[in-house]
Design a protein around this motif. Structure first.
Motif: not given
Ligand code: ADP
Ligand code: MG
Length: 488
Positions: A56-61, A296-297
């Motif tokens: 999910v975080e990769k999709a958000i990024m 932030a990342t």
């Protein structure tokens, strides 16, 4: 009658996570068949999917990087179809509410005078699981099923139908590929299928407003295949219509050997898949805080970095794009320029785009494995700037550094190569004058011709001086001194 081509791309980018999207089984490529599938991937009765947070975080990024809307709530849906490599009988995907909505990607198409800027609108990007694979090579007269890939996380990225040539589609795919690799959301390995495109292609007569009927070429895993498949489809569809026929909506496969496509199935519509929300998975809720944490990342994005290169170093947009095709390129460029001065940026870019790119290409290497480090390149170019080396001699030194000559001398490597090979450029005007005199005496007839108006003889004399100096005389000085003597 002329034709207009319309293309929309659907790209499957495999998200680089350690484990699968709904199970804890590993995603590593190339394992023995069926050693990386757990009961969830095998769809044994009673199992439940658990969503992988990293996916999910990769999709958000990705959504943030293309300026899209990251949906506060999105929903997983079951896409039902029967196929041997799909044990559940449905694929978990997203349908009505995808995780990423809209967004754009901009890039240059073409080179030089013909180059132009293009912006492609994205429709959406959604999370889904990959299927397994049928294996036809292992057994005689039987096929096997390998479920290692089943459940691997994918981000499917869909564009609007807004590309009008194979060149635009390929430029889009390359830009998207560079971006997902840059962000670290996908390893980009096209041979292993980590990044593959479906090309939707239609043609219409110029002036017609509604879109033509499309055919969708599945699973193109190289930019060359993408280009060839689109061009084949364009010609084929125009031929069908000009012969009085009509294009049938269909899903087709591209055969790289014949360069042709063949129909796999006539196209199904969304309702054939009987999509419905997956009752085993709660809606995916993404808070503003979570988005901010991911933001932030994020690294500096290619587009931001390219405008900075244009502004800070005075590069053209083309050059800026070339020296930032990957993070490794951008780092190499900035390290080299950092060791020189801002005004040498164009020189660094030129060497990266010519000698370095050509040699890497010849040796089948990536920039990350380049035997000439950025620091060493800067030291070499400094030798051109201070007239120790001509461009030509610098190329020879470059080759020697590449081959590892005197590599143990570290920062003194370039000096050692120049010394042992005797490559120092002669910039001592007395020495050059002596050679010029020699050459003029030995070629008195040519000197007379020049003085009588045959300007071309000048080049010949310069060549003779360079030869007599074994290529080491400073060419600019040779020109000046020779000209002065001929006029004098
Ligand atoms: P599906 O998911 O069934 O393939 P979509 O309607 O969502 O169908 O479209 C998928 C892709 O096809 C999108 O990238 C879209 O831009 C493209 N597309 C749709 N219609 C056309 C058309 N007539 N010509 C070219 N591309 C098209
Ligand atoms: Mg499709």
């Amino acid at each position: 009658m002329s034709w207009e081509v319309v293309i929309g791309l659907e790209t499957h980018a495999q998200l680089s996570t350690v484990s699968k999207i709904f199970s804890g089984a590993p995603t590593a490529y190339g394992a023995e068949p069926n050693t990386q599938s757990c009961p969830v991937d095998l769809a044994l009765p009673g199992v439940l999917p658990v969503l992988n947070k990293t996916a999910v975080e990769k999709a958000i990024m990705f959504g943030l990087a293309i300026d899209a809307q990251v949906a506060p709530v999105s929903v997983f849906a079951r896409k039902n179809y029967f196929y041997p490599d799909l044990p559940k009988g449905y694929q978990i995907s997203q349908f009505e509410l995808p995780v990423v909505i809209g967004g754009t990607l901009s890039f240059n198409v073409g080179e030089g005078d013909k180059a132009y800027r293009k912006t492609v609108q994205l429709t959406r990007a959604h999370l889904e699981e990959d299927a397994g694979k049928s294996v036809h090579e292992l057994f005689d007269n039987e096929s096997g099923i390998d479920l290692n890939r089943a459940g691997t996380p994918l981000l499917e990225i869909v564009t609007e139908p807004v590309m009008y040539s194979a060149a635009e589609a390929v430029a889009y795919a390359k830009t998207l590929h560079a971006l997902v690799v840059w962000l670290g959301v996908c390893d980009g390995n096209m041979q292993e299928g980590s990044f593959r495109c479906d090309a939707n292609v239609s043609v219409r007569r110029v002036g017609q407003t509604e879109l033509g009927t499309r055919r969708e070429v599945k699973n193109l895993n190289s930019f060359k295949f993408l280009e060839d498949a689109i061009n084949y489809e364009i010609n084929e569809q125009i031929r069908i219509i000009e012969d009085g026929g009509a294009v049938q909506q269909a899903t087709v496969l591209f055969d790289p050997n014949s360069g042709q496509t063949r129909v796999m199935r006539t196209k199904e519509d969304a309702h054939d898949y009987r999509y419905f929300p997956d009752p085993d998975l709660a809606p995916l809720v993404i808070s503003d805080e979570w988005k901010a944490q991911v933001q932030a990342t994020m690294p500096e994005l290619p587009a931001q970095l390219q405008s900075r290169f244009v502004e800070q170093y005075g590069l053209s947009t083309y050059d800026a794009e070339q020296v930032s095709v990957s993070k490794a390129h951008a780092e190499y460029f900035e390290t080299a320029v950092g060791a020189m001065s801002q005004s040498d940026a164009k020189m660094v870019a030129n060497w990266m785009m010519s000698d370095i790119a050509a040699t890497l290409n010849k040796e089948g290497l990536e920039l990350t494995n380049c035997p000439v480090s950025a620091t060493r390149l800067a030291q070499l170019l400094a030798k051109i700037q201070d007239n120790t080396l001509s461009n030509k001699l610098a190329k020879e030194v470059f080759g020697a550094v590449w081959a590892g000559e005197h590599a143990d001398k570290n920062d003194a490597q370039i000096d050692a190569i120049i010394e042992t090979r005797g490559l120092k450029q002669v910039s001592d005007s007395g020495a050059i004058e002596a050679i010029v005199n020699e050459v003029m005496n030995a070629n008195a007839a040519v000197v007379e011709e020049y003085r009588a108006g045959k300007e071309k003889s000048f080049g010949f004399l310069v060549g003779q001086v360079m030869r007599a100096s074994k290529g080491k005389a400073n060419p600019a000085q040779v020109n000046d001194i020779l000209l002065a003597k001929l006029k004098g």
